[in-house]
Design a protein around this motif. Structure first.
Motif, PDB file in Angstrom:
ATOM      1  N   THR A 106       1.002  -1.152   0.187  1.00  0.00           N
ATOM      2  CA  THR A 106       0.008  -0.110   0.046  1.00  0.00           C
ATOM      3  C   THR A 106       0.838   1.173   0.061  1.00  0.00           C
ATOM      4  N   SER A 154     -12.868  -5.652  -5.278  1.00  0.00           N
ATOM      5  CA  SER A 154     -12.174  -6.767  -4.436  1.00  0.00           C
ATOM      6  C   SER A 154     -12.862  -8.136  -4.705  1.00  0.00           C
ATOM      7  N   ASN A 214      -5.690   1.293  -5.077  1.00  0.00           N
ATOM      8  CA  ASN A 214      -5.026   0.892  -3.831  1.00  0.00           C
ATOM      9  C   ASN A 214      -3.522   1.928  -3.535  1.00  0.00           C
TER      10      ASN A 214
END
Length: 527
Positions: free
Chosen positions: A8, A401, A446
């Motif tokens: 991330t 997702s 992300n």
């Protein structure tokens, strides 16, 4: 869940600790600064921020840096500050020079006296003998303790310094990886193809310009990290090895001097005195250097903490910290959001206008009609609105997702001509292309926090906080241990050196006096 390479958010290009600990070895270090992943001279960068004078000024570490009449606070580019820090090590360096000159003169005069003026007049005092032996033992033990403190301190200093640099290098390498991942996702977005529909050409062209900026920063940061990493760890290893050698030599010297004095080996004692004379001067000077290092590290740690706690103030750190220009970072962030929005929108157009289209029976097949049937495919949730603000998912939309699993239920089996032969609305080729597009959009989404942190320097502040909390206490503690060990060992060895000679002299006088007394008792004339 789509496969997304990398982690991330996170961003660091260098830290001020690196500049402090290795900068003085590079001429003109203050004029070569890392900013936004690119090194430029004179502290200016293509990616440098311009605050426009909207923030108030603040003096960093003002109280801690008040020394030698200097009141300007922490400012590594200010020669007066650098001089004020170096002056803190001057007392020990001066002691080393005075010792070298004064004891050297003493040795010279002693040699002249022994060779030209000395007369053998022996006298023996039990008190002087016992006192010299006791002090010799005391100073020998003190020198051993000082050498142990120095050895342990250098080990801890080497470990804490290595840990700090490993952390910094790790963050730099992680940043390179994240920048490369963002670039790869943007590149992949250029090639997104869902049912032979691509992103607009103007958007694909703009991706190239952003990629050039990202790749330039990533490549420069990567090469800079690799080039400096070896040099940094070399300096740390050399410093550690030098301190180990000093501790070992001091310990060996004081033990040999003690043994030779006890055994009355005067010639060897005099040789060790000359060696010790030079070594002690060097040890005092190295102790002064570590005092400077200790104060500089302490000043820098306090400056970083105050900079973190006062984000709106303009400080000396703002001229050299590697914060990226908000405009450049915002451009990368805006482009990633636009690409994410357009990719998701492209997928949803295909789903709504092609996959979910219902054709009357008997209508011939076409690129839009491949015998799709069954329940409608849910649209993909777009994380951004058309103005690129954060969006919310509508009822019935599928999140990126879990789109892979959900859409798999709508896949049909196809014939050799790529027509559905079973119930379903997505051919295997369409499903694969849509999942590829989802992976790209999900990956860019992300990395959104990562790009946000580029714009406001949040992550760099987090890194400084971690260094201040997790590394600065150990750096301060163990640099102090090192110079305390050096001073203790130097003073103890210097005094031991003096009492080697004193005790050897008292021992010789004691031996001669006993010999005379023995001859006198036997009725023989004295010597």
């Amino acid at each position: 869940m789509p496969s997304v390479r990398g982690g991330t958010s996170g961003y660091i290009l260098t830290t001020i600790i690196c500049a402090i600990l290795i900068g003085f070895t590079s001429p003109g270090y203050a004029n070569v600064i890392v900013k936004g992943g690119v090194w430029y001279g004179n502290g200016r960068s293509l990616l440098q921020a311009n605050n426009g004078g909207n923030s108030s000024s603040m003096v960093l570490a003002e109280q801690r840096t008040r020394r030698q009449g200097y009141t300007g606070g922490w400012n590594i580019s200010n020669p007066q500050y650098v001089i004020s820090v170096f002056v803190t090590g001057a007392p020990l360096i001066l002691v080393g020079l005075i010792w070298f000159i004064a004891f050297g003169i003493f040795l010279l005069l002693a040699c002249v006296w022994i060779c030209c003026c000395s007369r053998r007049q022996y006298g023996y005092s039990r008190l002087a003998y016992a006192l010299s032996l006791g002090l010799l033992i005391l100073f020998t033990i003190s020198a051993i303790v000082g050498s142990i403190v120095l050895y342990v301190g250098q080990g801890r200093f080497h470990e804490s310094t290595s840990n700090t640099f490993h952390y910094v290098v790790g963050e730099a390498e992680s940043t390179v990886e994240k920048l490369e991942n963002v670039s790869s996702f943007l590149t992949a977005a250029k090639n997104v193809d869902v049912d032979q529909i691509f992103l607009p050409q103007d958007l694909r062209n703009s991706i190239d310009s952003v990629n050039n900026l990202i790749n330039s920063s990533a490549n420069t940061l990567n090469s800079t990290t690799l080039n400096n990493k070896d040099r940094i760890f070399l300096y740390v290893d050399v410093a550690g090895t030098t301190l180990i050698i000093i501790a070992a030599v001091l310990l060996g010297l004081v033990l040999l001097g003690f043994v030779f004095s006890i055994l009355g080996l005067q010639v060897l004692v005099y040789i060790l005195v000359v060696i010790g004379w030079i070594l002690i001067a060097l040890t005092f000077i190295i102790g002064g250097v570590f005092v400077v290092l200790h104060n500089m590290v302490g000043d820098t740690c306090v400056a970083m903490d105050e900079w973190v706690n006062n984000p709106m103030a303009h400080t000396a750190l703002d001229d050299i910290i590697p914060c990226i220009d908000p405009t450049a970072a915002q451009q990368a962030l805006s482009k990633s959001r636009e690409v994410t929005f357009r990719v998701v929108d492209l997928v949803n157009q295909i789903v709504a206008n092609v996959s979910n289209a219902n054709f009357p029976p008997g209508v011939g097949t076409s690129p839009l009609n491949y015998n799709q049937s069954g329940p409608s495919v849910p649209l993909l949730c777009n994380p951004y609105n058309s103005n690129l603000s954060n969006g919310t998912c509508r009822a019935g939309e599928v999140d990126a997702s879990n789109a892979t699993q959900v859409w798999l239920r709508y896949e049909c089996q196809v014939s050799s001509s790529n027509l559905c032969t079973t119930e379903g609305r997505l051919t295997p080729m369409m499903y694969t292309q849509m999942i590829g597009a989802v992976n790209v959009s999900y990956g860019l989404y992300n990395y959104g926090p990562f790009l946000v942190n580029l714009a406001d320097c949040t992550f760099l502040r987090d890194v400084f906080t971690n260094i201040y909390q997790d590394h600065c206490p150990y750096l301060n503690r163990y640099t102090k241990w090192v110079y305390i060990g050096l001073v203790m060992a130097s003073i103890a060895v210097a005094l031991s050196l003096i009492f080697w000679v004193v005790y050897a002299r008292e021992r010789r006088h004691r031996k001669y006096t006993r010999l005379v007394d023995s001859h006198t008792a036997q009725g023989e004339p004295g010597m």
